[in-house]
Design an enzyme around this catalytic site. Structure first.
Site: not given
Ligand code: NAD
Length: 460
Positions: A228, A298, A306, A360, A366
């Site tokens: 997907r 990918n 947090l 981020n 991540y």
């Protein structure tokens, strides 16, 4: 209708009028690539900053082959029109600068171009690699181009983009696939970026004889996370460009994976890329296709928390899928046979993220994994050059996928609007960039990380 209500509104009849009156930012419709589309949709302006420029003749040859009308005077009448008629691209050969005084010639050329470049037009500045200059004045002049380009990209309108290519000394004849990518609508969502060509020594290859509509014809491409999202679109794009695709995803996504494989006329491999022996399983599956030419790492996950609330299991799962699995698979590929495994001249493309560059909130794991991907690319590029192969990364910004559709409205709107192109990208924008890295003709592009983010205002 897209799922971007603001874009739909300001592009509707009544919305356009209201937006114009109250000064709401427009959302240009970006031109995207389709098979058979010409390289440029109109004439081009080609400037040279100094008499020592070494790339203008290469650019002229590529434009001539593509049948593009070219003018050197930025105020020239074009296409049978006037001196204010729109052009599809403006390109500056900015190689050969000897001091910052030479920059004025570039400004003189680009100033009229800023008004002349039409919707989804292209401004491309091509310069020397700053690190190759020893004299401070030369290096300063070369480095200035980056500030110029990143600023001009924030001023360009109607979906036009401004990008910078650095060409290593001696690599001027190895530019064609890069020129074609940045000029064409394949690079619709790449804006305000820099890419270096020929900077990792030892590359070999040629773009002679490339079928530019099917640049990966006859190649075998493995795409992980292909069930997907972006991976599915990468599979479709590589198949459109001529590759046989091996679509990889976890067993629980088997049905969707089979759909991707069927849609692209390829094969499906159900595999958790973190499993022991994943690299060997990919190699053994691909034996039926005669080996592997292209691997697209990918597959990726987020487990956002947090840092104050993070736990080690979640942390490890992100690092394992997004980083360790790629390292392990690459080791197997590099140790494999040139004939039946990862072929000489192969291509590895990995997916980083803006979060790995700018960081981020809530994404320490991540962000760490996606920054790690950049380190992986840096260190692997010279190793692959020895095999005539390359490795590069895309770093997507805000892309319209299920993942971003699930974001809170405020974060989603900020992600879309706080960028030079005032919209999110589409999975196909990431896929086109990956497909360009995957071309045999991109042999001189190695060790690069290219943001596909519409010049998002977050980070560099
Ligand atoms: P997605 O969640 O829609 O798709 C990811 C796919 O990877 C899924 O099909 C999933 O099953 C597969 N996958 C996950 N773990 C796997 C494993 N262990 N083995 C095999 N397959 C596995 O995500 P997406 O939005 O399409 O993102 C694709 C890539 O792009 C990811 O690496 C992501 O981090 C990156 N990215 C996405 C965005 C964005 O805006 N969507 C932005 C930056 C980077």
């Amino acid at each position: 209708m897209s799922n971007d209500w603001y874009s739909d509104f300001v592009n509707s009849g009544i919305g356009k009028a209201i937006a114009g009156n109250v000064g709401l930012p427009p959302v240009p419709k970006l031109r995207r690539w389709e098979p058979g589309q010409p390289l440029l949709s109109g004439p081009a302006l080609l400037g040279t900053a100094t008499a020592d420029g070494r790339v203008a003749k290469v650019v002229r040859a590529v434009l001539a082959e593509a049948g593009v009308e070219v003018h050197e005077d930025p105020n020239a009448p074009v296409g049978g029109g006037s001196s204010t008629s729109k052009v599809a691209a403006a390109i500056v050969d900015a190689t050969g600068l000897s001091s910052p005084a030479d920059l004025a010639a570039i400004q003189g050329f680009l100033t009229p171009c800023m008004r002349r470049v039409g919707p989804s037009g292209r401004i491309l500045v091509i310069g020397d690699v700053p690190a190759e200059a020893e004299r401070p004045a030369v290096r300063a002049a070369r480095r200035s181009l980056e500030g110029l380009v990143r600023s001009a990209a924030k001023e360009a309108r109607y979906g036009a983009t401004v990008n910078l290519i650095h060409v290593a000394d001696g690599a001027e004849n190895d530019l064609e696939s890069t020129l074609r990518f940045f000029l064409s609508s394949r690079s619709a969502f790449v804006d305000g970026q820099r890419l270096d060509v020929g900077t990792v020594p030892g590359y070999t290859g040629s773009s002679a004889g490339t079928d530019w509509d099917h640049p990966v014809r006859g190649k075998v491409a493995v795409v992980t996370g292909a069930a997907r999202g972006i991976g599915r679109t990468v599979a479709k794009t590589l198949a459109r460009d001529g590759a046989t695709v091996v679509a990889v995803d976890i067993p629980s996504a088997g049905e969707a994976l089979a759909r991707t494989a069927n849609d692209v006329g390829g094969t499906a491999l159900q595999l958790d890329i973190t499993a022991d022996g994943a690299g060997e399983a990919i190699l053994s599956h691909c034996e039926r296709h005669g080996g592997i030419d292209i691997v697209v790492h990918n597959a990726g996950i987020t487990r956002d928390k947090l840092l104050a609330n993070q736990d080690t299991d979640r942390w490890n799962s992100v690092i394992d899928v997004n980083l360790n699995a790629q390292l392990a698979i690459n080791d197997v590929l590099m140790a494999s046979s040139d004939d039946t495994g990862f072929h000489r001249g192969g291509r590895i493309i990995t997916v980083s993220s803006m979060a790995g560059i700018a960081g981020n909130r809530g994404q320490t794991a991540y962000g760490a994994s996606k920054a790690g991907v950049i380190g992986l690319v840096d260190a692997t590029a010279p190793l692959l050059a020895a095999k005539g192969a390359t490795i590069n990364a895309v770093a997507p910004g805000f892309i319209e996928t299920d993942m971003t559709a699930a974001m809170p409205v405020g974060t989603r709107e900020a992600g879309r609007r706080l960028s030079s192109l005032t919209q999110g990208g589409l999975p196909v924008d990431v896929a086109e960039t990956i497909a360009w890295f995957a071309q045999g003709a991109s042999y001189a592009v190695n060790g690069q990380v290219l943001r596909v983010d519409g010049q998002n205002y977050l980070g560099a």
